[in-house]
Enzyme design. Structure first.
Site, mmCIF file in Angstrom:
data_model
loop_
_atom_site.group_PDB
_atom_site.id
_atom_site.type_symbol
_atom_site.label_atom_id
_atom_site.label_comp_id
_atom_site.label_asym_id
_atom_site.label_seq_id
_atom_site.Cartn_x
_atom_site.Cartn_y
_atom_site.Cartn_z
ATOM 1 N N ASP A 138 147.935 36.690 -42.740
ATOM 2 C CA ASP A 138 148.965 35.772 -43.189
ATOM 3 C C ASP A 138 149.080 34.585 -42.234
ATOM 4 O O ASP A 138 149.181 34.762 -41.019
ATOM 5 C CB ASP A 138 150.285 36.564 -43.212
ATOM 6 N N GLU A 161 144.417 33.260 -44.702
ATOM 7 C CA GLU A 161 145.312 32.578 -45.626
ATOM 8 C C GLU A 161 145.838 31.321 -44.933
ATOM 9 O O GLU A 161 146.922 31.304 -44.375
ATOM 10 C CB GLU A 161 146.493 33.482 -46.018
#
Lengths: 661, 661
Positions: free
Chosen positions: B383, B412
């Site tokens: 993330d 990401e």
């Protein structure tokens, strides 16, 4: 363990250094070789400097001269979202290192965060105390004057807020930035050459043919007399083929006959006899004093004397006896002569650069450069460097430049581009290009576009002819061909050369039909030239060199742009430098007149197509009023096969009249 | 002195090493970062290897695995005048180093010289004795079996001459080449990932919404039950958002409301509570045993479980108390929460990666990966990696891969391309790309052409949607939009992903008009899904994934080619792998039917335009007979907005009949 391994990979940088530095330009092969620049020019360095997240970054360009320990900071500024640029204007010739340093700008990060809060209507008082803490931290590592200013700012910040941080205050903070956890890029190098490395006009002549007296051989004193002629023509470099004693063993005869007859003088490239080798003068040319005087007299006229360095020996070169181990041997113990079967060059012994005594050989060859360097020579044309090892050149040229950082080396490597490029990378200042064999419009456009990709390390030198290269185009094209080739060489390339006086006198007879060598070549015999001839191209040469002197656009490479024309025989290009735009249009078909529409890329040239503009042909002294991109040019090879226009951007119009309303 | 300085620059190589090695490919930033390949694929290395003069050279590719000392030789062969190529097919995942070694091939040089002499009719007897000497020299450094063969050759060479040197003899000589004065290139690295790194289909679901029972929250056991569905759809990676305890302090409510109401379950990305942190499981999801069973059961169906690594803490994460120095503080001593004014994320504390105890923090984060690695997890979706330092990732991912070389990390980073690329360089295996925002034909063509330049280090992963990205195109385009986006993601990219079951169930309502987040998002609440619905896209998804499985052309990147069409809403591209050619034609306008002429680059595709060829739409199961480059395709979004054709190169003709003469 894992930590240690990793730490080694990251060199001495703090592992937490968050700033990334990528794609530093210019650079050659990732910094393995230096880029080239000249004194008076600048080095513009760019890099991507960026960080994770939203923090602000700061970057500087750092430069140091070879051998120095300390880096000098030069400012960089942002030229794109993450792209930074800085420039360095070197004050001396020499070798410099440069690198980029980037770090998180803690104060700017704090400031942009606070501004965002305030813009969003949030409270910023806690953040102001963060700013005070930051100023204290900056003060810890600052010198007293800065420190007291920082402490002053810290004291006033809580009450005065952001209004306190005017340009001056921010400059104080920026100057005291401790650059915590900075990232350092790889180190790159730049060689700064004298200006003449990037802009020069060479003239080659054989000293022994320079005698005005038909009854004797030319000398260095004759060359000194010839300087006036060379200067009148406008050349700034006078290149002399080897001036050393010429071998007698296996000497070649006139027109390259296998064996010499009595009186044959031999090729100057067969170097060395009992009279000496690479650090001796051919006795008939004169003394070292004559050379010193020639070098000085030339310099007085703005002309550099260039000597030819041909690292090979005649069989009677003193080194053959003194250093038999510097040469490779055949099975019978004899020294290997140069050979390209079925051709044998029994008058030439190449060196064995891999010899066990390579240190002795390499030192001796470097000392040849240094010897002539001590006699004031700073320009060297190097014969066939592509048949000697790259690492030798890399070491040798660097060694010479350590002593003479203004030395210029011209590489004569007519071989595969990759090899010629490698020689430029390892240290040659200029490189003969393949211009002599690029004669059609398509060939020229493609070739010069190729060359433009490598200008950071390779400076092309375009020669019209050499003693070895009398191109078919020149042989068959007559005066129009010579004119066009002169104009093209002198304007396409900032560095160009010509071998005279054969060129200006229109000598174009080859030794045999398929040969590119001249008949009765000066390579093998003494010639006497009558310079004062009505058909001589000397006035044209002088004019072209004058135009080069007058136009900065012609004094650099990398600013060349080709434009479309309606005729495949008509080539059209511009070179630009700031306001100076030179436009060349040439008919490369020496046999017929051509009319062609030329279509200028007016946008790239910054021409206002809404108004007419004046073009002034500096060769024919004609002026034309053009408008728009498309204009007609007529070129009759019998009259004037090429034009060199100066473009005047702005034409007077009625609006320039005082009374115009 | 000068010698010494120079020698340091040239590392340990003999200064006489004459061979130059340039432009080794592939490489990333001059070898600073590894290139990426997968198991089952190959690494094709090329380099220019050349030398001064006319001597022959020889080159090998050398490879070694990380940590090994010895290099393994792999052959290189000439593919251009000075260009050499070699290939390595790694047998295991892991990190390898490679380099190119080149040296003067003394025997070939001798041989080509002798042949030239003989061809020119010259005597070669002296040269034969040179050859004998050379063979003796090779024998000196050879092992006994080779040595005796070399001595045998040396004995016979003077009498038998070149006829002796057949293929076998030359192989013996070549194998015993002492590689005197060899040049060694820089060292480059390649990371060999498992095959799924280059070809994968991801499915994201929230475990807590996986319960088939409306009265209770989903668990890992429910996810295990759901595997059959995921497998039926044809996905090979099942990605679960964070499965850790969720913070209670400052917990966000449904639809991202500032504060939670009783019963609100919070966002899984607000990690940590008194129940544990990054190495704990949310108690309601189940036990570590449940996870182990899920991972195993998934693998039994060919599915990898991917966990989400979000390196940030809820205020009640145990680390906040245990390691207060891992977090940055505001002026009042409170920990800095995440913020993007006016937005505040008071439920999220970011780490301070520059903390004095950075070693402790970094180790702990690495250990998070290793903890889940011990539970069989080998795939991680990371993330927001772009808000953590690049050097942290470079170190951390490498450390994890040292233990689990088959680990896959999906980055990401929806940020500037330069930053996303840097993350790929420092070690991420795959990278979310900007596909969700590339919806027009022009956008898609430009973007995928850009991506193709970086495939040596960045593997794009094209996601149709995510919990954070419900694109306007999907919101407004209905079923045609979903269909087109599925087909494009799954065929443009070898790696793609989808967030379900919202996708296949056609859920497209945003939280508010300008939002890209879903209404009643699973991020903030538990949902229950009815998978068995007539309008579900599951059959289409299954079909598309089946086509991907069947076609090698869709299992790689770098083989994508766009073709012209007559309509700006109709995109056309092919992917090819050997004989397998897949052609995709899609109407990106979800509102209207289009007919377009598509114009295939038949030459690039190797299509014989002289004969008709069959195209077979594997979605609609229609077959067409086409001929030539231009053919008409009709796409009605209400029926079928995209076609995935298989191109059959060869069509039967009458000549295929047995009786045809």
């Amino acid at each position: 363990m894992a930590w240690l391994r990793y730490a080694l990979g990251m060199a001495e940088q703090d592992r937490r250094a968050r700033v990334a530095i990528e794609r530093v330009t210019p650079q050659v092969d990732g910094g393995r070789f230096p880029v080239k620049r000249v004194l008076g020019g600048e080095l513009e360095v760019e890099a991507f400097v960026f960080i994770d997240g939203q923090d602000a970054v700061q970057a500087v360009l750092q430069v140091r001269t070879e051998g120095e320990k300390d880096w000098e900071d030069l400012p960089m500024h942002r030229v794109g979202p993450d792209r930074w640029a800085g420039r360095c204007v070197p004050g001396e010739v020499g070798r410099y290192a440069y690198r980029v340093v980037g770090w998180p700008d803690r104060f700017q990060t704090w400031l942009q965060g606070l501004r965002k809060r305030l813009d969003a209507g949030l409270d910023g008082s806690l953040e102001l105390s963060d700013g005070v803490a930051l100023l204290h931290r900056y003060a810890e590592t600052s010198d007293p004057p800065l420190r007291s200013q920082l402490m002053g700012l810290a004291e006033r910040l809580p009450t005065e807020g952001l209004a306190l941080l005017d340009e001056n205050a921010l400059a104080v903070v920026s100057a005291s930035d401790p650059r915590r956890l900075a990232t350092v890029s790889s180190v790159y190098e730049v060689v700064v050459d004298p200006a003449r490395a990037a802009f020069s006009a060479w003239y080659e002549l054989f000293p022994r043919s320079a005698s005005p007296d038909q009854t004797r051989v030319g000398t260095l004193r004759d060359v000194q007399t010839r300087l006036a002629y060379v200067a009148e023509l406008g050349f700034d470099t006078l290149y002399l083929p080897p001036i050393h004693p010429i071998g007698r063993v296996n000497r070649k005869g006139r027109n390259n006959r296998i064996s010499a007859e009595a009186g044959d003088v031999g090729s100057p490239w067969a170097i060395g006899s009992e009279e000496g080798g690479h650090t001796s003068l051919h006795p008939e040319l004169g003394s070292l004093d004559d050379l010193d005087r020639l070098v000085e007299a030339a310099r007085g006229r703005g002309i550099e004397i260039a000597l030819d360095m041909a690292f090979q020996c005649a069989p009677d070169h003193p080194w053959v006896k003194a250093h038999p181990d510097w040469f490779a041997r055949r099975g019978d113990g004899s020294i290997k002569y140069a050979e390209n079967p079925p051709k044998k060059y029994q008058d030439i012994f190449p060196f064995d650069f891999e010899t066990n005594d390579w240190r002795g050989l390499w030192d001796a060859l470097r000392d040849v450069f240094l010897f002539w360097g001590e006699h004031g020579v700073r320009t060297f044309r190097v014969d066939n460097p592509h048949t000697k090892p790259f690492p030798f050149w890399e070491w040798c040229l660097r060694e010479v430049k350590r002593v003479h950082p203004d030395a210029v080396f011209l590489s004569e490597a007519f071989t595969r581009p990759l090899v010629a490029e490698r020689l430029a990378k390892v240290g040659f200042t200029q490189s003969y290009d393949y211009f002599p064999w690029k004669n059609t419009k398509g060939e020229i456009e493609a070739y010069f576009s190729d060359l433009s990709r490598n200008l950071d390390f390779l400076r092309p030198s375009s020669w019209i002819n050499t003693p070895d290269i009398l191109s078919e185009y020149l042989q068959l094209g007559g005066r129009p061909a010579a004119t066009v080739r002169l104009v093209l060489a002198a304007t396409l390339s900032a560095n160009y050369g010509v071998y005279g006086p054969v060129f200006e006198l229109g000598e174009v007879t080859p030794r045999e039909p398929d040969s590119e060598e001249y008949l009765d070549s000066e390579k093998y015999e003494v010639r006497h030239w009558m310079l004062e001839q009505p058909h001589s191209l000397r006035r044209l040469v002088r004019r072209v060199n004058r135009i080069r002197q007058d136009h900065p656009a012609l004094q650099r490479d990398g600013n060349l742009r080709f434009h479309n024309t309606s005729d495949d025989a008509v080539i059209c290009f511009t070179k630009s430098c700031d306001e100076d735009v030179v436009l060349v249009v040439a008919n490369v078909d020496p046999t017929g007149a051509r009319s062609a529409w030329i279509e200028l890329d007016t946008e790239a040239l910054g021409l206002d197509t809404g108004r007419p503009y004046q073009v002034h042909d500096m060769l024919g002294e004609e002026r034309f009023l053009w408008s728009g991109a498309r204009n007609l040019v007529q070129l009759d090879p019998r009259v004037q096969p090429a034009k060199i226009f100066r473009i005047r951007h702005r034409i007077r119009s009625e609006a320039d009249f005082e009374y115009y309303t």
